[in-house]
Every structure is written in C-alpha cells, then in structure tokens.
Design a protein around this motif. Structure first.
Motif, PDB file in Angstrom:
ATOM      1  N   SER A  68      18.085  63.555  33.065  1.00  0.00           N
ATOM      2  CA  SER A  68      17.409  64.257  31.979  1.00  0.00           C
ATOM      3  C   SER A  68      15.912  63.977  32.011  1.00  0.00           C
ATOM      4  O   SER A  68      15.451  62.994  32.610  1.00  0.00           O
ATOM      5  CB  SER A  68      17.978  63.812  30.629  1.00  0.00           C
ATOM      6  OG  SER A  68      17.654  62.447  30.396  1.00  0.00           O
ATOM      7  N   THR A  69      15.147  64.852  31.343  1.00  0.00           N
ATOM      8  CA  THR A  69      13.701  64.632  31.243  1.00  0.00           C
ATOM      9  C   THR A  69      13.406  63.307  30.563  1.00  0.00           C
ATOM     10  O   THR A  69      12.508  62.563  30.980  1.00  0.00           O
ATOM     11  CB  THR A  69      13.041  65.786  30.482  1.00  0.00           C
ATOM     12  OG1 THR A  69      13.257  67.013  31.185  1.00  0.00           O
ATOM     13  CG2 THR A  69      11.535  65.555  30.333  1.00  0.00           C
ATOM     14  N   ALA A  70      14.177  62.979  29.515  1.00  0.00           N
ATOM     15  CA  ALA A  70      13.968  61.710  28.807  1.00  0.00           C
ATOM     16  C   ALA A  70      14.137  60.524  29.746  1.00  0.00           C
ATOM     17  O   ALA A  70      13.352  59.569  29.713  1.00  0.00           O
ATOM     18  CB  ALA A  70      14.952  61.599  27.639  1.00  0.00           C
ATOM     19  N   LEU A  71      15.142  60.593  30.609  1.00  0.00           N
ATOM     20  CA  LEU A  71      15.377  59.514  31.565  1.00  0.00           C
ATOM     21  C   LEU A  71      14.257  59.439  32.597  1.00  0.00           C
ATOM     22  O   LEU A  71      13.792  58.349  32.959  1.00  0.00           O
ATOM     23  CB  LEU A  71      16.724  59.721  32.261  1.00  0.00           C
ATOM     24  CG  LEU A  71      17.204  58.595  33.178  1.00  0.00           C
ATOM     25  CD1 LEU A  71      17.435  57.304  32.394  1.00  0.00           C
ATOM     26  CD2 LEU A  71      18.495  59.003  33.891  1.00  0.00           C
ATOM     27  N   LEU A  72      13.795  60.593  33.052  1.00  0.00           N
ATOM     28  CA  LEU A  72      12.728  60.622  34.051  1.00  0.00           C
ATOM     29  C   LEU A  72      11.410  60.108  33.485  1.00  0.00           C
ATOM     30  O   LEU A  72      10.639  59.456  34.195  1.00  0.00           O
ATOM     31  CB  LEU A  72      12.556  62.041  34.597  1.00  0.00           C
ATOM     32  CG  LEU A  72      13.637  62.519  35.566  1.00  0.00           C
ATOM     33  CD1 LEU A  72      13.427  63.984  35.915  1.00  0.00           C
ATOM     34  CD2 LEU A  72      13.644  61.671  36.842  1.00  0.00           C
ATOM     35  N   VAL A  73      11.149  60.388  32.206  1.00  0.00           N
ATOM     36  CA  VAL A  73       9.929  59.857  31.581  1.00  0.00           C
ATOM     37  C   VAL A  73       9.974  58.334  31.567  1.00  0.00           C
ATOM     38  O   VAL A  73       8.989  57.657  31.889  1.00  0.00           O
ATOM     39  CB  VAL A  73       9.751  60.417  30.151  1.00  0.00           C
ATOM     40  CG1 VAL A  73       8.674  59.639  29.392  1.00  0.00           C
ATOM     41  CG2 VAL A  73       9.394  61.892  30.200  1.00  0.00           C
TER      42      VAL A  73
ATOM     43  N   ALA B  42      10.929  33.415  30.877  1.00  0.00           N
ATOM     44  CA  ALA B  42      11.598  34.504  30.157  1.00  0.00           C
ATOM     45  C   ALA B  42      12.040  35.610  31.105  1.00  0.00           C
ATOM     46  O   ALA B  42      11.523  35.759  32.216  1.00  0.00           O
ATOM     47  CB  ALA B  42      10.676  35.082  29.082  1.00  0.00           C
ATOM     48  N   ILE B  43      13.000  36.400  30.607  1.00  0.00           N
ATOM     49  CA  ILE B  43      13.444  37.633  31.263  1.00  0.00           C
ATOM     50  C   ILE B  43      13.008  38.782  30.358  1.00  0.00           C
ATOM     51  O   ILE B  43      13.265  38.764  29.153  1.00  0.00           O
ATOM     52  CB  ILE B  43      14.975  37.662  31.411  1.00  0.00           C
ATOM     53  CG1 ILE B  43      15.477  36.437  32.176  1.00  0.00           C
ATOM     54  CG2 ILE B  43      15.435  38.959  32.084  1.00  0.00           C
ATOM     55  CD1 ILE B  43      16.963  36.160  31.960  1.00  0.00           C
ATOM     56  N   VAL B  44      12.355  39.778  30.943  1.00  0.00           N
ATOM     57  CA  VAL B  44      11.841  40.894  30.149  1.00  0.00           C
ATOM     58  C   VAL B  44      12.322  42.215  30.745  1.00  0.00           C
ATOM     59  O   VAL B  44      12.219  42.440  31.950  1.00  0.00           O
ATOM     60  CB  VAL B  44      10.295  40.885  30.095  1.00  0.00           C
ATOM     61  CG1 VAL B  44       9.783  42.032  29.227  1.00  0.00           C
ATOM     62  CG2 VAL B  44       9.790  39.545  29.566  1.00  0.00           C
ATOM     63  N   ASP B  45      12.844  43.089  29.885  1.00  0.00           N
ATOM     64  CA  ASP B  45      13.305  44.408  30.293  1.00  0.00           C
ATOM     65  C   ASP B  45      12.490  45.457  29.552  1.00  0.00           C
ATOM     66  O   ASP B  45      12.385  45.413  28.323  1.00  0.00           O
ATOM     67  CB  ASP B  45      14.796  44.559  29.965  1.00  0.00           C
ATOM     68  CG  ASP B  45      15.463  45.665  30.776  1.00  0.00           C
ATOM     69  OD1 ASP B  45      14.955  45.999  31.861  1.00  0.00           O
ATOM     70  OD2 ASP B  45      16.502  46.179  30.327  1.00  0.00           O
ATOM     71  N   LEU B  46      11.876  46.372  30.278  1.00  0.00           N
ATOM     72  CA  LEU B  46      11.042  47.412  29.693  1.00  0.00           C
ATOM     73  C   LEU B  46      11.916  48.585  29.252  1.00  0.00           C
ATOM     74  O   LEU B  46      12.740  49.082  30.029  1.00  0.00           O
ATOM     75  CB  LEU B  46      10.008  47.886  30.719  1.00  0.00           C
ATOM     76  CG  LEU B  46       9.090  49.041  30.309  1.00  0.00           C
ATOM     77  CD1 LEU B  46       8.198  48.640  29.151  1.00  0.00           C
ATOM     78  CD2 LEU B  46       8.253  49.498  31.505  1.00  0.00           C
ATOM     79  N   LYS B  47      11.741  49.036  28.018  1.00  0.00           N
ATOM     80  CA  LYS B  47      12.500  50.165  27.504  1.00  0.00           C
ATOM     81  C   LYS B  47      11.567  51.191  26.869  1.00  0.00           C
ATOM     82  O   LYS B  47      10.717  50.840  26.047  1.00  0.00           O
ATOM     83  CB  LYS B  47      13.524  49.716  26.456  1.00  0.00           C
ATOM     84  CG  LYS B  47      14.668  48.889  27.010  1.00  0.00           C
ATOM     85  CD  LYS B  47      15.498  49.661  28.021  1.00  0.00           C
ATOM     86  CE  LYS B  47      16.583  48.817  28.640  1.00  0.00           C
ATOM     87  NZ  LYS B  47      17.181  49.488  29.831  1.00  0.00           N
ATOM     88  N   VAL B  48      11.736  52.441  27.263  1.00  0.00           N
ATOM     89  CA  VAL B  48      10.982  53.552  26.692  1.00  0.00           C
ATOM     90  C   VAL B  48      11.965  54.374  25.875  1.00  0.00           C
ATOM     91  O   VAL B  48      12.880  54.992  26.417  1.00  0.00           O
ATOM     92  CB  VAL B  48      10.330  54.411  27.793  1.00  0.00           C
ATOM     93  CG1 VAL B  48       9.491  55.526  27.167  1.00  0.00           C
ATOM     94  CG2 VAL B  48       9.479  53.548  28.716  1.00  0.00           C
ATOM     95  N   MET B  49      11.802  54.383  24.544  1.00  0.00           N
ATOM     96  CA  MET B  49      12.775  54.965  23.626  1.00  0.00           C
ATOM     97  C   MET B  49      12.163  56.114  22.817  1.00  0.00           C
ATOM     98  O   MET B  49      10.946  56.183  22.659  1.00  0.00           O
ATOM     99  CB  MET B  49      13.288  53.899  22.652  1.00  0.00           C
ATOM    100  CG  MET B  49      13.807  52.627  23.298  1.00  0.00           C
ATOM    101  SD  MET B  49      15.197  52.904  24.421  1.00  0.00           S
ATOM    102  CE  MET B  49      16.402  53.638  23.309  1.00  0.00           C
ATOM    103  N   GLU B  50      13.015  56.994  22.312  1.00  0.00           N
ATOM    104  CA  GLU B  50      12.535  58.035  21.406  1.00  0.00           C
ATOM    105  C   GLU B  50      11.911  57.404  20.168  1.00  0.00           C
ATOM    106  O   GLU B  50      10.882  57.842  19.680  1.00  0.00           O
ATOM    107  CB  GLU B  50      13.686  58.961  21.004  1.00  0.00           C
ATOM    108  CG  GLU B  50      14.182  59.869  22.114  1.00  0.00           C
ATOM    109  CD  GLU B  50      13.116  60.844  22.597  1.00  0.00           C
ATOM    110  OE1 GLU B  50      12.265  61.256  21.783  1.00  0.00           O
ATOM    111  OE2 GLU B  50      13.130  61.180  23.800  1.00  0.00           O
ATOM    112  N   SER B  51      12.574  56.371  19.649  1.00  0.00           N
ATOM    113  CA  SER B  51      12.082  55.647  18.475  1.00  0.00           C
ATOM    114  C   SER B  51      12.592  54.220  18.536  1.00  0.00           C
ATOM    115  O   SER B  51      13.697  53.978  19.027  1.00  0.00           O
ATOM    116  CB  SER B  51      12.576  56.330  17.189  1.00  0.00           C
ATOM    117  OG  SER B  51      12.343  55.502  16.058  1.00  0.00           O
ATOM    118  N   LEU B  52      11.803  53.291  18.032  1.00  0.00           N
ATOM    119  CA  LEU B  52      12.238  51.897  17.984  1.00  0.00           C
ATOM    120  C   LEU B  52      12.891  51.562  16.643  1.00  0.00           C
ATOM    121  O   LEU B  52      13.564  50.532  16.526  1.00  0.00           O
ATOM    122  CB  LEU B  52      11.051  50.956  18.205  1.00  0.00           C
ATOM    123  CG  LEU B  52      10.221  51.160  19.471  1.00  0.00           C
ATOM    124  CD1 LEU B  52       9.208  50.031  19.615  1.00  0.00           C
ATOM    125  CD2 LEU B  52      11.087  51.276  20.710  1.00  0.00           C
TER     126      LEU B  52
END
Length: 268
Positions: free
Chosen positions: A55-60, A142-152
C-alpha cells in the motif's frame, strides 16, 4: 544444523523466512488485536503463492526507513511507482520528506536514531530460530524501532478489551518482546525498547515511546506459548486454519451452498 547465513541481502527471502521466524511472520500466524490471524494465508506467503499488495501507506513508511538507513537512492531506483510522469515525487512522498525534516530538527529524537542501522541478530527461542533487524541499535544502551503512523494518539476500540493504543493494536509490543529477547540471547543484556514514532498528519507528531520490561515479559510469554504451533504449521504437521475474511481467503473461496443472512460477517 542448517548452514544458512542470514544477510541484509537475503533477510526477506523465502529461504530465510522458512528458516527463521520474524516478528512479522509471527503476527501473520498468530494475529494481533488489529489484524486477525490466518494460518493458511501465512503459509501461502511463505510458499510464494500469495503476495500482499504494498500500500501507499506502507511505502511511505519504507521511504522514511530507507532515508535513515542510508539507502533512499536505492529505494527510489527500485520503486518507480513513487514518481509522477514528469519525474517529480508524488505528493505522498514529498510529504515523507517533510516528515523526515521534522524528525531531523529534533535533537532528542535523533539521539535515539543515532545507533547502528539495520543490525541483524538471530537466536533460538522456544525451540525455533528467530531473526530480527533493528532500525537503530544503541549497543549496550537501547533497541529502537522507527514507526511512521497515521496518528500516534488515535485509540482503537476492541470488544472485550476497550480502547487500545496503536502499539498494542498492531502488535508492535509483540515484535518488541522478540527483539529484546534475541538481543539478550546474543549479549546477555536486556536492553530497554523504544519506538521512535512519527505521524503522517498535516503537522507531524513525534514521540519516543518506551514499552516497559514487565509488559514485554508478558508478550514474550505469549510468544513462548504460540511458537510450537507455528513450527508445526511450517513443518506441515497440522492443517492451517482459514480466517475466512482476509484477501487470501476471499481469493481462494469456493462456494458450495448458500448462507443465511445472519451468517454474514460484519466489518467494524
């Protein structure tokens, strides 16, 4: 003992996915509060019989990930669909550049993103081989995971659970538990886990979100309980269950009789 060597190049390959369980594969088999499990779909993905549309959201999100791991030029070359006919980026990806700029002007956020990028580790957990790839690994810290969400801040309503934040709804806490345990098995250090999260809103929201060790311990117990069934499914020792509502189940549905209108599954 398998001699398969996991690398950045083959990490997402069919062979690697047969050899190892990742957080994403685990959730394919077991599901999350936001996405029901479909064991048959999970096996179809493993076998290469089903590929889910990007999806576009996933690609962004992947665009932002690629920037921070230093592979954005490669990403752009491999994804011509993100460009308009005149060669310019489509609006969604120009928006992704704005998200990146917002992240990079916050020193605290960037501190968490300053670790080693895309570090791969493997470990045996509960009789299975698991693999992880970390967005930002701050060694011994630390372990850090980057997340790009519609809203937090959007809350999701789950029957029998009530309102739920995005970390639990999409099972990011499950992946976090796997990450933490794999790192612990490799280093002997149980590091704190953080989501470096940013929203795709008109004015992006940013947060560093810790998922505490007590919660991760509870999620790891769930992983322990579910791992034997995943192994049996991957080894074709038990028949997979169809969810009946995912795209795979719709695509492969074979009608044999009418249903009563009361049997229709509603979408909330």
């Amino acid at each position: 003992m398998s001699k398969f060597l996991l690398t950045a190049e083959n990490y997402h390959s069919q062979e690697a996915n047969m050899e190892y369980i990742s957080g994403s594969q685990y959730k394919d088999f077991v599901g999350t509060l936001g996405r029901p499990a479909c064991e048959e779909r999970a096996l179809a993905k493993l076998d290469g019989r089903w590929e889910e549309e990007k999806s576009t959201a996933l690609l962004v999100g992947s665009y932002v990930d690629a920037h921070f791991e230093g592979t954005l030029d490669i990403f752009k070359a491999q994804k011509p669909e993100i460009f308009m006919k005149n060669g310019g980026l489509k609006a969604e990806y120009r928006r992704a550049d704005e998200i990146i700029n917002r992240i990079e002007r916050d020193d605290y956020f960037m501190k968490y993103m300053s670790g080693k990028k895309q570090v791969i580790m493997t470990a045996e957990l509960f009789g299975a081989k698991y693999k992880i790839k970390m967005d930002s690994y701050l060694e011994d810290v630390a372990i850090v995971d980057l997340k790009v969400m519609e809203s937090l801040t959007r809350m999701f309503w789950i029957r029998d659970f009530g309102y739920m934040d995005f970390t639990q709804y999409w099972g990011y806490d499950i992946s976090a538990a796997i990450y933490q345990e794999v790192v612990y098995q490799n280093t002997g250090k149980r590091l704190p886990f953080y989501l470096a999260a940013v929203s795709k809103e008109k004015v992006p929201n940013i947060e560093i979100i810790q998922i505490d060790d007590k919660h991760l311990s509870e999620k790891l117990y769930e992983v322990e309980q579910n791992t034997p069934k995943i192994l049996m499914l991957k080894n074709r020792e038990v028949e997979p269950i169809r969810c009946g509502i995912c795209d795979w189940c719709k695509h492969t549905k074979v009608l044999t009789k009418p249903i009563h209108f009361s049997e229709l599954l509603g979408e909330i």
